[in-house]
Write a protein that holds these residues in place. Structure first.
Motif, short mmCIF file in Angstrom:
data_model
loop_
_atom_site.label_atom_id
_atom_site.label_comp_id
_atom_site.label_asym_id
_atom_site.label_seq_id
_atom_site.Cartn_x
_atom_site.Cartn_y
_atom_site.Cartn_z
N CYS A 35 0.83 -1.21 0.00
CA CYS A 35 0.00 0.00 0.00
C CYS A 35 0.86 1.26 0.00
CB CYS A 35 -0.93 -0.01 1.21
SG CYS A 35 -2.15 -1.34 1.20
N GLU A 42 2.33 1.82 -3.42
CA GLU A 42 1.34 2.33 -4.36
C GLU A 42 1.06 3.82 -4.13
OE1 GLU A 42 -0.63 0.39 -6.95
OE2 GLU A 42 1.41 -0.36 -6.67
N ILE A 85 -7.43 -0.87 -2.77
CA ILE A 85 -6.30 -0.52 -1.90
C ILE A 85 -6.75 -0.40 -0.45
CG2 ILE A 85 -6.39 2.00 -2.04
CD1 ILE A 85 -3.22 -0.14 -2.35
#
Length: 453
Positions: free
Chosen positions: A271, A274, A285
């Motif tokens: 996460c 990203e 997510i």
């Protein structure tokens, strides 16, 4: 679970406000006339089917077919929503988070503090994740009520549910996250809209803060001074499981914290990677992030699996009823009923008030199709081109639909089902209070939209 009527003051000496008397009238009415939430879903299904057949009398089977096909049209989205809720609830069941909520509940030593604290903690949870908010609201309502015998339990539950009207401005806003996701179904018309223009925009934040301040005031004004219904149950138990003695090698794998920590850390790192590379918040997510945090904090895969299992039990009404509402969305689309509602309001709107009419139409459609993502799939293809033709910012269109969807959640029982299931109440127990909050929220949001969007 046991409920017992108590009185803080004598009935003859209690002077209740106009809001309290109105809430009592509406509450009594809802107890008489509001059926179970599943009955409401079935009645709405029959209603839209009848309207659809009336609009297309020569094609009754096509309307029925659109209902049956609609049952399965949003399976992927349904799975995303289920995971969003279950991962949030599983995270909230982490023992130290649960104990932290119990400690916070001790601050509510008066009925007024009980209502405000329950609302604010639940609002914070709704802002983070509405799945998390379900169990946080339930725990807070139980813990606060158990420590304050003079707080009215149905109103406490309504206070825990009321921030559902704010969720579209939060981090799990289904519409805000959907339009921020690459390759969403309206990308060719409106492009990818970053969350800085939707849930993090100044206009959204202002509306959120005004409602955050004024809604608990309305809750306080509705608080009864007599015939208090006090909760007499036990506090929410901890989900910690004691590791058995003399475990096998296979059982050690279930109990070791190592596996959960490693996998959870990998998920959190994913996460973070990203986000650092420009990814906006989206449903996938958010799900991975809360799943990873749950694995990290539960201590073992066994504890995590147990919390996950318990969370799934509370959302069974949602799983049962979601296909019915998906079927309703199918009929709204095929019959043209939804399009007629949306196009009628869009036809009388101008650039200056398009957002307001979008908000109202979204609130109306949400009563029939209570799903932010599902409603956006129905309303977006009609609302976005009409708004763009008038020169309306597509981010404004998305948030107007989001606010309208969240607004009438207050009187649509669908999203209250998990919370009510945990607390052992029916929708009619809180409907009177939610109806007044719905009116207030609609007035405040409508006025603010005129000046901010």
């Amino acid at each position: 679970m046991e409920f017992q009527a108590q009185k803080k003051v004598d009935d003859e000496g209690a002077r209740e406000s106009l809001f309290t008397r109105l809430a009592n009238v509406l509450s009594n009415w809802s107890h008489k006339y509001v059926p179970d939430a599943f009955v409401i879903a079935v009645l709405l299904t029959l209603f839209v089917l009848l309207i659809g057949v009336f609009m297309h009398p020569s094609e009754p089977m096509s309307i029925i077919k659109s209902w049956g096909d609609g049952f399965w049209a949003y399976l992927a989205f349904t799975m995303q929503m289920v995971l969003l809720m279950v991962t949030g609830m599983t995270l909230a069941s982490v023992p130290f988070l649960n104990k932290g909520l119990q400690s916070i509940a001790r601050l509510a030593n008066t009925p007024q503090k009980a209502y405000i604290l329950t609302f604010l903690i639940s609002a914070f949870a709704y802002y983070i994740n509405w799945g998390l908010a379900v169990v946080v609201g339930a725990i807070m309502a139980k813990e606060v009520a158990s420590k304050n015998a003079y707080s009215h339990f149905p109103l406490l539950v309504a206070a825990a549910y009321a921030p559902t009207a704010l969720y579209s401005a939060g981090l799990s806003s289904s519409i805000g996250l959907t339009v921020a996701t690459s390759d969403h179904f309206l990308m060719k018309q409106m492009g990818v809209i970053p969350t800085s223009q939707t849930i993090f925009s100044p206009s959204t934040i202002i509306i959120f803060l005004v409602l955050l301040v004024t809604m608990p005031i309305i809750i306080l004004l509705m608080a009864p001074k007599k015939n208090i219904v006090a909760y007499k149950g036990q506090p929410q138990p901890s989900n910690t499981i004691v590791q058995p003695q003399n475990v096998t090698i296979a059982e050690r794998l279930e109990w070791t914290p190592f596996l959960g920590i490693v996998l959870g850390a990998i998920g959190v790192m994913y996460c973070g990677y990203e986000f650092l590379h420009g990814r906006s918040l989206d449903l996938n997510i958010i799900n991975i992030f809360f799943l990873s945090l749950g694995l990290l904090l539960h201590g073992s895969l066994n504890n995590f699996a147990k919390g996950f299992e318990e969370a799934t039990q509370t959302i069974s009404p949602l799983i049962l009823q979601f296909p019915f509402y998906a079927g309703i969305i199918g009929v709204l689309g095929s019959s043209g009923l939804g399009a007629n509602i949306i196009e009628w309001m869009a036809s009388i709107a101008s650039k200056d008030n398009f957002d307001l009419f979008t908000y109202w139409s979204a609130g109306l459609v949400n009563l029939l199709a209570p799903s932010g993502g599902g409603q956006w799939a129905l309303q977006g293809p009609l609302q976005v081109p009409a708004g763009l033709k008038l020169g309306v910012d597509p981010a404004t269109i998305a948030m107007a639909v989001g606010w309208g969807d969240a607004w009438t959640n207050l009187i649509q029982p669908f999203w209250a089902l998990p919370l009510l299931g945990v607390l052992g109440l029916k929708i009619k127990d809180i409907m009177g209070y939610c109806f007044i909050l719905c009116i207030w929220t609609g007035i405040v949001t409508s006025l603010l939209m005129l000046f901010l969007y």
